[in-house]
Design a protein around this motif. Structure first.
Motif, PDB file in Angstrom:
ATOM      1  N   SER A  51     102.706  80.363 -41.712  1.00 43.44           N
ATOM      2  CA  SER A  51     101.989  79.777 -42.853  1.00 43.44           C
ATOM      3  C   SER A  51     101.269  78.502 -42.391  1.00 43.44           C
ATOM      4  CB  SER A  51     102.949  79.476 -44.004  1.00 43.44           C
ATOM      5  OG  SER A  51     103.890  78.507 -43.616  1.00 43.44           O
ATOM      6  N   GLY A  52     100.263  78.124 -43.160  1.00 43.48           N
ATOM      7  CA  GLY A  52      99.356  77.055 -42.739  1.00 43.48           C
ATOM      8  C   GLY A  52     100.017  75.736 -42.398  1.00 43.48           C
ATOM      9  N   ALA A  53     101.148  75.448 -43.026  1.00 44.07           N
ATOM     10  CA  ALA A  53     101.830  74.170 -42.771  1.00 44.07           C
ATOM     11  C   ALA A  53     102.232  74.016 -41.312  1.00 44.07           C
ATOM     12  CB  ALA A  53     103.074  74.063 -43.658  1.00 44.07           C
ATOM     13  N   HIS A  54     102.323  75.136 -40.576  1.00 42.69           N
ATOM     14  CA  HIS A  54     102.818  75.086 -39.200  1.00 42.69           C
ATOM     15  C   HIS A  54     101.709  75.088 -38.149  1.00 42.69           C
ATOM     16  CE1 HIS A  54     106.776  75.678 -40.837  1.00 42.69           C
ATOM     17  NE2 HIS A  54     106.491  76.872 -41.307  1.00 42.69           N
ATOM     18  N   GLU A  55     100.431  74.999 -38.584  1.00 38.86           N
ATOM     19  CA  GLU A  55      99.325  75.174 -37.622  1.00 38.86           C
ATOM     20  C   GLU A  55      99.355  74.135 -36.499  1.00 38.86           C
ATOM     21  OE1 GLU A  55      94.505  75.894 -37.431  1.00 38.86           O
ATOM     22  OE2 GLU A  55      95.418  75.392 -39.371  1.00 38.86           O
ATOM     23  N   SER A  56      99.458  72.845 -36.845  1.00 35.79           N
ATOM     24  CA  SER A  56      99.396  71.831 -35.788  1.00 35.79           C
ATOM     25  C   SER A  56     100.615  71.914 -34.875  1.00 35.79           C
ATOM     26  CB  SER A  56      99.246  70.423 -36.383  1.00 35.79           C
ATOM     27  OG  SER A  56     100.369  70.110 -37.168  1.00 35.79           O
ATOM     28  N   PHE A  57     101.784  72.223 -35.444  1.00 34.71           N
ATOM     29  CA  PHE A  57     103.008  72.403 -34.663  1.00 34.71           C
ATOM     30  C   PHE A  57     102.812  73.496 -33.609  1.00 34.71           C
ATOM     31  CE2 PHE A  57     107.019  75.059 -34.661  1.00 34.71           C
ATOM     32  CZ  PHE A  57     107.774  74.241 -33.824  1.00 34.71           C
ATOM     33  N   LEU A  58     102.265  74.639 -34.020  1.00 37.95           N
ATOM     34  CA  LEU A  58     102.116  75.764 -33.089  1.00 37.95           C
ATOM     35  C   LEU A  58     101.014  75.508 -32.069  1.00 37.95           C
ATOM     36  CD1 LEU A  58     102.876  78.483 -35.703  1.00 37.95           C
ATOM     37  CD2 LEU A  58     104.145  78.111 -33.572  1.00 37.95           C
ATOM     38  N   ASN A  59      99.973  74.799 -32.482  1.00 40.02           N
ATOM     39  CA  ASN A  59      98.949  74.417 -31.495  1.00 40.02           C
ATOM     40  C   ASN A  59      99.551  73.503 -30.433  1.00 40.02           C
ATOM     41  OD1 ASN A  59      96.982  75.954 -32.734  1.00 40.02           O
ATOM     42  ND2 ASN A  59      96.196  74.263 -33.973  1.00 40.02           N
ATOM     43  N   GLU A  60     100.430  72.594 -30.845  1.00 36.99           N
ATOM     44  CA  GLU A  60     101.102  71.705 -29.883  1.00 36.99           C
ATOM     45  C   GLU A  60     101.964  72.482 -28.904  1.00 36.99           C
ATOM     46  OE1 GLU A  60     103.456  68.730 -31.905  1.00 36.99           O
ATOM     47  OE2 GLU A  60     101.748  68.201 -33.179  1.00 36.99           O
ATOM     48  N   LEU A  61     102.561  73.590 -29.370  1.00 36.38           N
ATOM     49  CA  LEU A  61     103.398  74.414 -28.488  1.00 36.38           C
ATOM     50  C   LEU A  61     102.568  75.283 -27.546  1.00 36.38           C
ATOM     51  CD1 LEU A  61     106.342  75.631 -30.773  1.00 36.38           C
ATOM     52  CD2 LEU A  61     106.249  73.633 -29.276  1.00 36.38           C
ATOM     53  N   GLY A  62     101.251  75.287 -27.743  1.00 35.80           N
ATOM     54  CA  GLY A  62     100.392  76.009 -26.809  1.00 35.80           C
ATOM     55  C   GLY A  62      99.736  77.257 -27.345  1.00 35.80           C
ATOM     56  N   ALA A  63      99.891  77.551 -28.643  1.00 37.75           N
ATOM     57  CA  ALA A  63      99.248  78.752 -29.190  1.00 37.75           C
ATOM     58  C   ALA A  63      97.738  78.670 -28.975  1.00 37.75           C
ATOM     59  CB  ALA A  63      99.565  78.891 -30.671  1.00 37.75           C
ATOM     60  N   ASP A  64      97.144  79.786 -28.557  1.00 30.03           N
ATOM     61  CA  ASP A  64      95.695  79.835 -28.320  1.00 30.03           C
ATOM     62  C   ASP A  64      94.921  80.130 -29.595  1.00 30.03           C
ATOM     63  OD1 ASP A  64      95.526  79.736 -25.229  1.00 30.03           O
ATOM     64  OD2 ASP A  64      97.097  81.195 -25.640  1.00 30.03           O
ATOM     65  N   GLN A  65      95.569  80.824 -30.527  1.00 32.49           N
ATOM     66  CA  GLN A  65      94.930  81.160 -31.800  1.00 32.49           C
ATOM     67  C   GLN A  65      96.010  81.101 -32.870  1.00 32.49           C
ATOM     68  OE1 GLN A  65      92.916  84.951 -31.745  1.00 32.49           O
ATOM     69  NE2 GLN A  65      92.540  84.990 -33.939  1.00 32.49           N
ATOM     70  N   PHE A  66      95.648  80.598 -34.037  1.00 28.22           N
ATOM     71  CA  PHE A  66      96.596  80.507 -35.153  1.00 28.22           C
ATOM     72  C   PHE A  66      96.052  81.305 -36.328  1.00 28.22           C
ATOM     73  CE2 PHE A  66      97.848  78.644 -39.208  1.00 28.22           C
ATOM     74  CZ  PHE A  66      99.228  78.702 -39.114  1.00 28.22           C
ATOM     75  N   ILE A  67      96.910  82.106 -36.954  1.00 30.31           N
ATOM     76  CA  ILE A  67      96.528  82.843 -38.159  1.00 30.31           C
ATOM     77  C   ILE A  67      97.496  82.475 -39.280  1.00 30.31           C
ATOM     78  CG2 ILE A  67      96.248  85.118 -39.234  1.00 30.31           C
ATOM     79  CD1 ILE A  67      95.562  86.212 -36.448  1.00 30.31           C
ATOM     80  N   ASP A  68      96.920  81.972 -40.380  1.00 30.41           N
ATOM     81  CA  ASP A  68      97.705  81.641 -41.575  1.00 30.41           C
ATOM     82  C   ASP A  68      97.800  82.912 -42.413  1.00 30.41           C
ATOM     83  OD1 ASP A  68      98.680  80.815 -44.008  1.00 30.41           O
ATOM     84  OD2 ASP A  68      97.261  79.153 -44.264  1.00 30.41           O
ATOM     85  N   TYR A  69      99.005  83.522 -42.423  1.00 33.32           N
ATOM     86  CA  TYR A  69      99.146  84.812 -43.100  1.00 33.32           C
ATOM     87  C   TYR A  69      98.981  84.691 -44.613  1.00 33.32           C
ATOM     88  CZ  TYR A  69     103.872  83.510 -44.543  1.00 33.32           C
ATOM     89  OH  TYR A  69     104.936  82.869 -45.119  1.00 33.32           O
ATOM     90  N   THR A  70      99.049  83.465 -45.147  1.00 31.57           N
ATOM     91  CA  THR A  70      98.859  83.303 -46.594  1.00 31.57           C
ATOM     92  C   THR A  70      97.379  83.394 -46.955  1.00 31.57           C
ATOM     93  OG1 THR A  70      98.638  80.879 -46.584  1.00 31.57           O
ATOM     94  CG2 THR A  70     100.883  81.781 -46.718  1.00 31.57           C
ATOM     95  N   ARG A  71      96.500  83.273 -45.946  1.00 33.93           N
ATOM     96  CA  ARG A  71      95.058  83.285 -46.210  1.00 33.93           C
ATOM     97  C   ARG A  71      94.341  84.492 -45.637  1.00 33.93           C
ATOM     98  NH1 ARG A  71      92.484  77.509 -46.455  1.00 33.93           N
ATOM     99  NH2 ARG A  71      94.056  76.485 -47.734  1.00 33.93           N
ATOM    100  N   SER A  72      94.909  85.104 -44.614  1.00 35.81           N
ATOM    101  CA  SER A  72      94.226  86.246 -44.023  1.00 35.81           C
ATOM    102  C   SER A  72      95.221  87.245 -43.478  1.00 35.81           C
ATOM    103  CB  SER A  72      93.262  85.789 -42.927  1.00 35.81           C
ATOM    104  OG  SER A  72      93.800  84.738 -42.192  1.00 35.81           O
ATOM    105  N   ARG A  73      94.730  88.457 -43.239  1.00 35.71           N
ATOM    106  CA  ARG A  73      95.587  89.537 -42.781  1.00 35.71           C
ATOM    107  C   ARG A  73      95.400  89.691 -41.270  1.00 35.71           C
ATOM    108  NH1 ARG A  73      97.812  92.265 -46.789  1.00 35.71           N
ATOM    109  NH2 ARG A  73      98.270  94.101 -45.504  1.00 35.71           N
ATOM    110  N   PRO A  74      96.454  89.419 -40.496  1.00 36.79           N
ATOM    111  CA  PRO A  74      96.317  89.478 -39.035  1.00 36.79           C
ATOM    112  C   PRO A  74      95.756  90.804 -38.545  1.00 36.79           C
ATOM    113  CG  PRO A  74      98.453  88.574 -39.646  1.00 36.79           C
ATOM    114  CD  PRO A  74      97.803  89.021 -40.910  1.00 36.79           C
ATOM    115  N   GLU A  75      96.153  91.916 -39.212  1.00 36.35           N
ATOM    116  CA  GLU A  75      95.719  93.230 -38.722  1.00 36.35           C
ATOM    117  C   GLU A  75      94.225  93.465 -38.937  1.00 36.35           C
ATOM    118  OE1 GLU A  75      97.416  94.002 -42.907  1.00 36.35           O
ATOM    119  OE2 GLU A  75      97.709  92.582 -41.251  1.00 36.35           O
ATOM    120  N   GLU A  76      93.595  92.629 -39.757  1.00 31.72           N
ATOM    121  CA  GLU A  76      92.141  92.731 -39.929  1.00 31.72           C
ATOM    122  C   GLU A  76      91.400  91.823 -38.955  1.00 31.72           C
ATOM    123  OE1 GLU A  76      91.473  91.912 -44.055  1.00 31.72           O
ATOM    124  OE2 GLU A  76      92.522  93.735 -44.702  1.00 31.72           O
ATOM    125  N   LEU A  77      92.079  90.825 -38.412  1.00 29.19           N
ATOM    126  CA  LEU A  77      91.417  89.838 -37.538  1.00 29.19           C
ATOM    127  C   LEU A  77      91.608  90.121 -36.058  1.00 29.19           C
ATOM    128  CD1 LEU A  77      92.346  86.445 -39.276  1.00 29.19           C
ATOM    129  CD2 LEU A  77      90.245  87.766 -39.511  1.00 29.19           C
TER     130      LEU A  77
END
Length: 336
Positions: free
Chosen positions: A203-229
């Protein structure tokens, strides 16, 4: 030696967080192959609240071995207080951490002292404190055994075939669903350590946390469907599971893999048609693997995120926090 009783959390009945009772219990005697650990911190994990709620059989067990009252918990960090005569490699005073006797409900970790199989323990990384060390064992070993190396030959209760981690490295893309949770945040970091490109779903609240851990791309499942992106992913590690897990199959390339940490709801015909493999494992205690993970923790290559800490006496509040969900990292109990 300490006195013969300790403080511990016990279940005298199953139910909500209110059944976690803080009181006196006998200090355990370490049996053959065991050490007595003076506990400094305890990790809180889903099996703890499953047991509290009335699940008394591990997947694959035919009968319950749980008898009430029972001390829940599996993840500890602490100091060796006593060592059985046949144990080599640990001495009184050593700082250790471990996942105890898993898979079983026999960890007995929510306590001031615990008798721990020496083979389940590793030296606590000197570079992190007991709270962070206690957050690592179950979640870290789950990510490790799914992604890096199973490390045992025990059959899984979830499937007949043995689970085989897939090769990770430069040029591979891994999607982690539930990326901010205990297993998820370790999986993101271990995949990055191996050189993979990582897509984190949370969920969107975790975006900066996951970017800090090294994620290359972040998807907020509350706003979009990963299987479409997302398409042509090599591996999906789904830490959430359940009936919605199969939607991630469509993000995979042919020949790709989906690893559900919790059993999902998959159709063999569909997976065959898509040309993908679904595989699961059951995490097991493993001191040697934990020592390898410990080196990464010591170096800062992987870090343990702490959502919140509670005193052992406040285990009820810790379980109430878990029930609210959207956990970032780990919930840990501190033992004075």
């Amino acid at each position: 030696m300490p006195t013969h009783t300790m403080r511990a959390i016990r279940l005298h009945e199953h139910g909500g967080p209110g059944v976690l009772r803080y009181g006196e219990a006998p200090i355990p005697d370490p049996g053959p192959g065991e050490v007595l650990v003076r506990v400094h911190a305890v990790g809180v994990n889903p099996p703890d609240w499953y047991l509290r709620g009335g699940l008394t059989k591990m997947p694959g067990e035919t009968e319950s071995r749980v008898s009430l009252p029972v001390i829940p918990g599996t993840d500890v960090s602490g100091v060796v207080e006593a060592v059985a005569a046949d144990v080599e490699g640990f001495s009184v005073g050593d700082e250790v951490f471990g996942l105890l006797r898993f898979p079983s409900f026999d960890g007995r970790a929510y306590a001031e002292y615990v008798a721990a199989p020496a083979s389940d323990l590793a030296r606590k990384p000197a570079g992190i404190d007991h709270v962070h060390a206690a957050g690592a064992p179950m979640s870290g070993l789950t990510a490790w055994q799914f992604l890096i190396e199973v490390g045992h030959d025990h059959p899984s209760p979830f499937q007949e075939a043995r689970h085989h981690p897939t090769a990770l490295g430069a040029g591979t893309t891994v999607l982690v669903n539930g990326a901010a949770g205990g297993v998820g945040h370790f999986a993101v970091q271990l995949a990055k350590w191996r050189g993979a490109r990582v897509i984190a779903v949370a969920s969107g609240a975790h975006e900066s946390f996951l970017n800090e851990l090294g994620a290359d791309q972040f998807i907020d499942y509350t706003r979009s469907r990963p299987e479409e992106l997302v398409h042509d992913v090599d591996l999906v590690l789904d830490t959430v599971g359940g009936p919605d897990s199969k939607r991630f199959l469509r993000t995979l390339r042919r020949g790709g893999h989906q690893f559900p940490v919790l059993p999902g709801d998959f159709d063999e015909e569909e997976t065959a048609k898509l040309g993908v493999t679904v595989s699961s494992a059951q995490v097991r205690s493993n001191g040697a693997q934990l020592a390898e993970l410990g080196r990464l923790l010591d170096a800062g290559t992987v870090r343990v995120a702490i959502d919140s800490t509670f005193a052992l006496a406040d285990a009820r509040a810790a379980h109430e926090r878990a029930a609210r969900g959207h956990i970032q990292g780990k919930i840990v109990l501190t033992v004075a």
